[in-house]
Design a protein around this motif. Structure first.
Motif, PDB file in Angstrom:
ATOM      1  N   HIS A 109       0.826  -1.219   0.000  1.00  0.00           N
ATOM      2  CA  HIS A 109       0.000   0.000   0.000  1.00  0.00           C
ATOM      3  C   HIS A 109       0.857   1.264   0.000  1.00  0.00           C
ATOM      4  CE1 HIS A 109      -3.901  -1.913  -0.063  1.00  0.00           C
ATOM      5  NE2 HIS A 109      -3.322  -2.873   0.651  1.00  0.00           N
ATOM      6  N   ALA A 110       2.052   1.190   0.583  1.00  0.00           N
ATOM      7  CA  ALA A 110       2.978   2.334   0.479  1.00  0.00           C
ATOM      8  C   ALA A 110       3.376   2.520  -0.985  1.00  0.00           C
ATOM      9  CB  ALA A 110       4.205   2.110   1.354  1.00  0.00           C
ATOM     10  N   ALA A 111       3.601   1.418  -1.685  1.00  0.00           N
ATOM     11  CA  ALA A 111       3.974   1.501  -3.110  1.00  0.00           C
ATOM     12  C   ALA A 111       2.819   2.091  -3.929  1.00  0.00           C
ATOM     13  CB  ALA A 111       4.349   0.115  -3.636  1.00  0.00           C
ATOM     14  N   ALA A 112       1.585   1.673  -3.604  1.00  0.00           N
ATOM     15  CA  ALA A 112       0.418   2.222  -4.314  1.00  0.00           C
ATOM     16  C   ALA A 112       0.288   3.717  -4.016  1.00  0.00           C
ATOM     17  CB  ALA A 112      -0.851   1.482  -3.891  1.00  0.00           C
ATOM     18  N   ALA A 113       0.516   4.110  -2.759  1.00  0.00           N
ATOM     19  CA  ALA A 113       0.412   5.525  -2.375  1.00  0.00           C
ATOM     20  C   ALA A 113       1.496   6.350  -3.085  1.00  0.00           C
ATOM     21  CB  ALA A 113       0.527   5.669  -0.853  1.00  0.00           C
ATOM     22  N   ARG A 114       2.721   5.837  -3.152  1.00  0.00           N
ATOM     23  CA  ARG A 114       3.805   6.557  -3.847  1.00  0.00           C
ATOM     24  C   ARG A 114       3.421   6.782  -5.305  1.00  0.00           C
ATOM     25  NH1 ARG A 114       7.191   2.512  -1.692  1.00  0.00           N
ATOM     26  NH2 ARG A 114       7.854   3.158   0.379  1.00  0.00           N
TER      27      ARG A 114
END
Lengths: 186, 183
Positions: free
Chosen positions: B66-71
């Protein structure tokens, strides 16, 4: 008083679901499959897991709502529901269910707490992969439902006689949006 | 190795929803409506709340994905994601989002932890009922997803490049993966 204005006076999760029917729909489908599927675990066993996790999360509304549903499936044996809450290891339930309740309690504290030994024990007592899957997901889902209910400070009915009425509605009609579109049982 | 027999080499929740698509469908539908449906919180902000709760639950798979999706969704401001995961209060996100992340952090502990003061503080900074509702439900839902993923010991890749690709796919939305072709 609830933290937000739900524009309705339904109790517990029903008020939040009525406020947000788009998110309520998949949550209702999830509850229906997880708690009313009769594949492997019985409906009573599924509700007991949900009740126990809600008890551990100190969520009064979910604990007593699902306890009342379990009670109906157990032909009115509320004492058994209470025994499971207080000390399931001494309750007259199967060793398989005890081993699954132990896994559910670990999940309640955090997923990583479940060990290979916990799972091996449950398998030894007759749990299938699907039983273990459903136990973990029921416990996890109640960690969501409980937080949704208490995190928005929804209304918790203090009239204990109202819980069996709503429970009967679920036993008769299942989970789904009818719980906040139909008139509340009296 | 996962606690139950799931398809090998398929990471995280994907392996679990392939094991039990009946429950997988509403789980993916919930993620889609909560994180991609209409909301005055941006998709990037909602993914950031999800990553923050997953970080607090120490769920490496959900946090990383989810951090990757947010980035991906934050684009040129993607450094905000790592700032929040490092020290939320000192990060460059708006005060309103900080107040909502604070509420999400309380929900991660337990629903009752959220106080009227927490809610009032978010309102003063411009948060409305809908945003408070969505924040609480995202935090609650990730308290479920994290436990599901870790409680069954699903496969957690360690290669960061895997998550970058996953984040790009997730940014487009959540669709239940189709069962692999029978061998």
């Amino acid at each position: 008083m609830p933290h937000i204005n739900f524009n309705n006076d339904f109790p517990g999760i029903r008020s939040a679901m009525a406020y947000s029917p788009e998110t309520a729909a998949p949550m209702g489908v999830l509850a229906e499959i997880l708690l009313r599927s009769e594949d492997g675990l019985s409906r009573a066993e599924r509700e007991l897991i949900g009740t126990y996790v809600s008890y551990l999360n100190d969520c009064f509304y979910c604990n007593h709502s699902h306890g009342a549903i379990a009670c109906i499936y157990l032909d009115g044996d509320n004492e058994l529901v209470e025994q499971v809450r207080k000390d399931y290891s001494k309750a007259p339930v199967s060793d398989k269910l005890k081993s699954l309740l132990a896994i559910a309690a670990k999940v309640q504290r955090g997923g990583k707490n479940v060990t290979t030994a916990d799972v091996e024990l449950a398998k030894e007592k007759g749990a299938t992969d699907k039983d273990i899957h459903d136990t973990v997901l029921i416990a996890a889902a109640f960690c969501m439902f409980n937080r949704y209910v208490d995190g928005l400070a929804t209304i918790t009915p203090t009239d204990m006689d109202s819980y069996p009425l709503r429970a009967k509605q679920i036993v008769d009609n299942g989970y789904g949006n009818h719980v906040f579109t139909n008139k509340q049982p009296t | 190795m996962a606690h139950i027999q799931v398809e090998e080499n398929i990471p995280g929740i994907r392996s679990l929803v392939l094991f039990r698509p009946e429950t997988g469908k509403p789980l993916y539908d919930l993620a889609q409506v909560l994180l991609r449906g209409p909301s005055s919180l941006s998709e990037a902000e909602r993914e950031l709340i999800a990553a923050y709760v997953s970080y607090r639950n120490e769920c490496i798979f959900c946090m990383s994905s989810h951090a990757a999706a947010a980035r991906c969704l934050y684009g040129p401001d993607k450094n905000l994601v790592d700032e929040v995961l490092h020290d939320m209060q000192q990060s460059g996100v708006s005060d309103k989002l900080k107040a909502l992340l604070h509420i999400a952090g309380k929900v991660q502990v337990l629903g009752r932890e959220v106080t009227p003061e927490d809610i009032a503080a978010a309102r003063v900074l411009g948060a409305d009922d809908r945003e408070i509702h969505d924040t609480v439900l995202i935090a609650a839902a990730f308290s479920m997803f994290n436990r599901y993923v870790d409680g069954l010991a699903s496969f957690t890749p360690t290669d960061l490049a895997v998550y970058e690709a996953m984040g790009e796919r997730m940014a487009k939305g959540y669709v239940l993966p189709a069962s692999p072709e029978p061998k």
